[in-house]
Scaffold this motif. Structure first.
Motif, PDB file in Angstrom:
ATOM      1  N   GLU A   1       4.004   8.592  -8.415  1.00 18.22           N
ATOM      2  CA  GLU A   1       5.443   8.580  -8.147  1.00 18.22           C
ATOM      3  C   GLU A   1       5.680   8.540  -6.640  1.00 18.22           C
ATOM      4  OE1 GLU A   1       7.069  11.922 -10.195  1.00 18.22           O
ATOM      5  OE2 GLU A   1       6.575  11.087 -12.145  1.00 18.22           O
ATOM      6  N   CYS A   2       5.635   7.333  -6.104  1.00 21.73           N
ATOM      7  CA  CYS A   2       5.784   7.200  -4.664  1.00 21.73           C
ATOM      8  C   CYS A   2       6.309   5.804  -4.330  1.00 21.73           C
ATOM      9  CB  CYS A   2       4.454   7.452  -3.967  1.00 21.73           C
ATOM     10  SG  CYS A   2       3.120   6.467  -4.619  1.00 21.73           S
ATOM     11  N   VAL A   3       6.442   5.550  -3.087  1.00 18.51           N
ATOM     12  CA  VAL A   3       6.856   4.226  -2.637  1.00 18.51           C
ATOM     13  C   VAL A   3       5.664   3.510  -2.029  1.00 18.51           C
ATOM     14  CG1 VAL A   3       9.251   4.909  -2.215  1.00 18.51           C
ATOM     15  CG2 VAL A   3       7.597   5.053  -0.371  1.00 18.51           C
ATOM     16  N   GLU A   4       5.750   2.201  -2.024  1.00 18.27           N
ATOM     17  CA  GLU A   4       4.753   1.374  -1.367  1.00 18.27           C
ATOM     18  C   GLU A   4       5.451   0.589  -0.271  1.00 18.27           C
ATOM     19  OE1 GLU A   4       1.677   0.145  -4.832  1.00 18.27           O
ATOM     20  OE2 GLU A   4       3.605  -0.846  -4.907  1.00 18.27           O
ATOM     21  N   ILE A   5       4.721   0.283   0.788  1.00 20.86           N
ATOM     22  CA  ILE A   5       5.276  -0.552   1.841  1.00 20.86           C
ATOM     23  C   ILE A   5       4.364  -1.739   2.086  1.00 20.86           C
ATOM     24  CG2 ILE A   5       6.431   1.417   2.936  1.00 20.86           C
ATOM     25  CD1 ILE A   5       4.387   1.135   5.229  1.00 20.86           C
ATOM     26  N   ALA A   6       4.948  -2.761   2.689  1.00 21.59           N
ATOM     27  CA  ALA A   6       4.183  -3.951   3.071  1.00 21.59           C
ATOM     28  C   ALA A   6       4.742  -4.458   4.393  1.00 21.59           C
ATOM     29  CB  ALA A   6       4.295  -5.031   2.002  1.00 21.59           C
ATOM     30  N   PHE A   7       3.850  -4.782   5.300  1.00 18.55           N
ATOM     31  CA  PHE A   7       4.253  -5.399   6.555  1.00 18.55           C
ATOM     32  C   PHE A   7       4.267  -6.904   6.319  1.00 18.55           C
ATOM     33  CE2 PHE A   7       2.359  -1.338   7.850  1.00 18.55           C
ATOM     34  CZ  PHE A   7       3.459  -0.805   8.516  1.00 18.55           C
TER      35      PHE A   7
ATOM     36  N   GLY B   1       8.700  -4.328   3.872  1.00 19.34           N
ATOM     37  CA  GLY B   1       9.166  -4.194   2.499  1.00 19.34           C
ATOM     38  C   GLY B   1       8.855  -2.812   1.974  1.00 19.34           C
ATOM     39  N   VAL B   2       9.758  -2.286   1.142  1.00 20.60           N
ATOM     40  CA  VAL B   2       9.588  -0.976   0.518  1.00 20.60           C
ATOM     41  C   VAL B   2       9.951  -1.121  -0.949  1.00 20.60           C
ATOM     42  CG1 VAL B   2      10.321   1.448   0.516  1.00 20.60           C
ATOM     43  CG2 VAL B   2      10.229   0.193   2.669  1.00 20.60           C
ATOM     44  N   ARG B   3       9.073  -0.621  -1.832  1.00 17.42           N
ATOM     45  CA  ARG B   3       9.358  -0.710  -3.269  1.00 17.42           C
ATOM     46  C   ARG B   3       8.847   0.535  -3.988  1.00 17.42           C
ATOM     47  NH1 ARG B   3       4.911  -5.180  -5.392  1.00 17.42           N
ATOM     48  NH2 ARG B   3       3.102  -3.806  -5.186  1.00 17.42           N
ATOM     49  N   ASP B   4       9.297   0.715  -5.216  1.00 17.05           N
ATOM     50  CA  ASP B   4       8.876   1.807  -6.082  1.00 17.05           C
ATOM     51  C   ASP B   4       7.520   1.442  -6.691  1.00 17.05           C
ATOM     52  OD1 ASP B   4       8.511   3.689  -8.110  1.00 17.05           O
ATOM     53  OD2 ASP B   4      10.545   3.507  -8.884  1.00 17.05           O
ATOM     54  N   SER B   5       6.527   2.289  -6.502  1.00 11.58           N
ATOM     55  CA  SER B   5       5.186   1.983  -7.005  1.00 11.58           C
ATOM     56  C   SER B   5       5.136   1.937  -8.526  1.00 11.58           C
ATOM     57  CB  SER B   5       4.170   2.998  -6.479  1.00 11.58           C
ATOM     58  OG  SER B   5       4.444   4.288  -6.997  1.00 11.58           O
ATOM     59  N   LYS B   6       6.064   2.598  -9.212  1.00 10.82           N
ATOM     60  CA  LYS B   6       6.099   2.575 -10.671  1.00 10.82           C
ATOM     61  C   LYS B   6       6.709   1.286 -11.207  1.00 10.82           C
ATOM     62  CE  LYS B   6       8.540   6.306 -11.177  1.00 10.82           C
ATOM     63  NZ  LYS B   6       8.932   6.421  -9.783  1.00 10.82           N
ATOM     64  N   ASN B   7       7.380   0.529 -10.353  1.00 10.81           N
ATOM     65  CA  ASN B   7       8.056  -0.694 -10.775  1.00 10.81           C
ATOM     66  C   ASN B   7       7.775  -1.811  -9.769  1.00 10.81           C
ATOM     67  OD1 ASN B   7       9.713  -2.524 -12.024  1.00 10.81           O
ATOM     68  ND2 ASN B   7      11.611  -1.564 -11.387  1.00 10.81           N
ATOM     69  N   PRO B   8       6.519  -2.245  -9.654  1.00 13.39           N
ATOM     70  CA  PRO B   8       6.169  -3.218  -8.619  1.00 13.39           C
ATOM     71  C   PRO B   8       6.852  -4.572  -8.774  1.00 13.39           C
ATOM     72  CG  PRO B   8       4.322  -2.849 -10.105  1.00 13.39           C
ATOM     73  CD  PRO B   8       5.370  -1.842 -10.452  1.00 13.39           C
ATOM     74  N   ASP B   9       7.330  -4.894  -9.980  1.00 20.07           N
ATOM     75  CA  ASP B   9       8.035  -6.152 -10.180  1.00 20.07           C
ATOM     76  C   ASP B   9       9.541  -6.007  -9.996  1.00 20.07           C
ATOM     77  OD1 ASP B   9       5.673  -7.571 -10.731  1.00 20.07           O
ATOM     78  OD2 ASP B   9       5.704  -6.874 -12.814  1.00 20.07           O
ATOM     79  N   GLY B  10       9.988  -4.785  -9.732  1.00 17.65           N
ATOM     80  CA  GLY B  10      11.411  -4.534  -9.538  1.00 17.65           C
ATOM     81  C   GLY B  10      11.853  -4.896  -8.133  1.00 17.65           C
TER      82      GLY B  10
ATOM     83  N   PHE C   1       0.843  -1.198   0.000  1.00 20.71           N
ATOM     84  CA  PHE C   1       0.000   0.000   0.000  1.00 20.71           C
ATOM     85  C   PHE C   1       0.869   1.235   0.000  1.00 20.71           C
ATOM     86  CE2 PHE C   1       0.784  -1.032   4.408  1.00 20.71           C
ATOM     87  CZ  PHE C   1       0.935   0.187   5.033  1.00 20.71           C
ATOM     88  N   LYS C   2       0.273   2.350  -0.424  1.00 23.45           N
ATOM     89  CA  LYS C   2       0.997   3.622  -0.415  1.00 23.45           C
ATOM     90  C   LYS C   2       0.218   4.641   0.384  1.00 23.45           C
ATOM     91  CE  LYS C   2      -0.477   4.189  -5.172  1.00 23.45           C
ATOM     92  NZ  LYS C   2      -0.024   4.419  -6.524  1.00 23.45           N
ATOM     93  N   SER C   3       0.885   5.688   0.739  1.00 20.72           N
ATOM     94  CA  SER C   3       0.304   6.726   1.572  1.00 20.72           C
ATOM     95  C   SER C   3      -0.897   7.380   0.898  1.00 20.72           C
ATOM     96  CB  SER C   3       1.365   7.796   1.863  1.00 20.72           C
ATOM     97  OG  SER C   3       0.778   8.923   2.467  1.00 20.72           O
ATOM     98  N   THR C   4      -1.837   7.789   1.703  1.00 21.76           N
ATOM     99  CA  THR C   4      -2.968   8.546   1.180  1.00 21.76           C
ATOM    100  C   THR C   4      -2.522   9.933   0.709  1.00 21.76           C
ATOM    101  OG1 THR C   4      -3.516   9.322   3.402  1.00 21.76           O
ATOM    102  CG2 THR C   4      -4.657   7.355   2.612  1.00 21.76           C
ATOM    103  N   TYR C   5      -1.308  10.345   1.051  1.00 21.13           N
ATOM    104  CA  TYR C   5      -0.763  11.617   0.609  1.00 21.13           C
ATOM    105  C   TYR C   5      -0.102  11.509  -0.766  1.00 21.13           C
ATOM    106  CZ  TYR C   5      -1.450  13.289   5.349  1.00 21.13           C
ATOM    107  OH  TYR C   5      -2.002  13.656   6.545  1.00 21.13           O
ATOM    108  N   SER C   6      -0.085  10.336  -1.359  1.00 24.43           N
ATOM    109  CA  SER C   6       0.565  10.133  -2.654  1.00 24.43           C
ATOM    110  C   SER C   6      -0.088  10.988  -3.727  1.00 24.43           C
ATOM    111  CB  SER C   6       0.474   8.662  -3.064  1.00 24.43           C
ATOM    112  OG  SER C   6       1.197   7.861  -2.181  1.00 24.43           O
ATOM    113  N   GLN C   7       0.724  11.421  -4.666  1.00 22.99           N
ATOM    114  CA  GLN C   7       0.243  12.223  -5.785  1.00 22.99           C
ATOM    115  C   GLN C   7      -0.447  11.332  -6.808  1.00 22.99           C
ATOM    116  OE1 GLN C   7       0.505  15.581  -5.798  1.00 22.99           O
ATOM    117  NE2 GLN C   7       1.406  15.384  -3.770  1.00 22.99           N
TER     118      GLN C   7
END
Length: 68
Positions: A21-27, A34-43, A11-17
């Motif tokens: 262009e933001c990051v996503e996290i997962a517990f 986990g932290v990843r680039d939302s534009k490259n979810p398979d990266g 999931f990403k922050s509700t403050y995302s544009q």
């Protein structure tokens, strides 16, 4: 670990544009975060131990990483 990342609830922050262009996290079930680039979810994803995540998150909140 890779399997855990692929089935994680990201999931990403509700403050995302709207541009996404933001990051996503997962517990993760292991207790790590986990932290990843939302534009490259398979990266690649960074995985933080709980204590390291707490330090990082506190730094973000208190402006440690703000540009001058």
């Amino acid at each position: 670990m890779n399997n855990e990342l692929s089935v994680a609830n990201w999931f990403k922050s509700t403050y995302s544009q709207a541009q996404g262009e933001c990051v996503e996290i997962a517990f993760l079930g292991s207790g790590e975060i986990g932290v990843r680039d939302s534009k490259n979810p398979d990266g690649p994803a960074h995985v933080f131990a709980p204590g390291a995540w707490d330090i990082f998150f506190t730094g973000v909140q208190d402006g440690t990483f703000d540009r001058p």
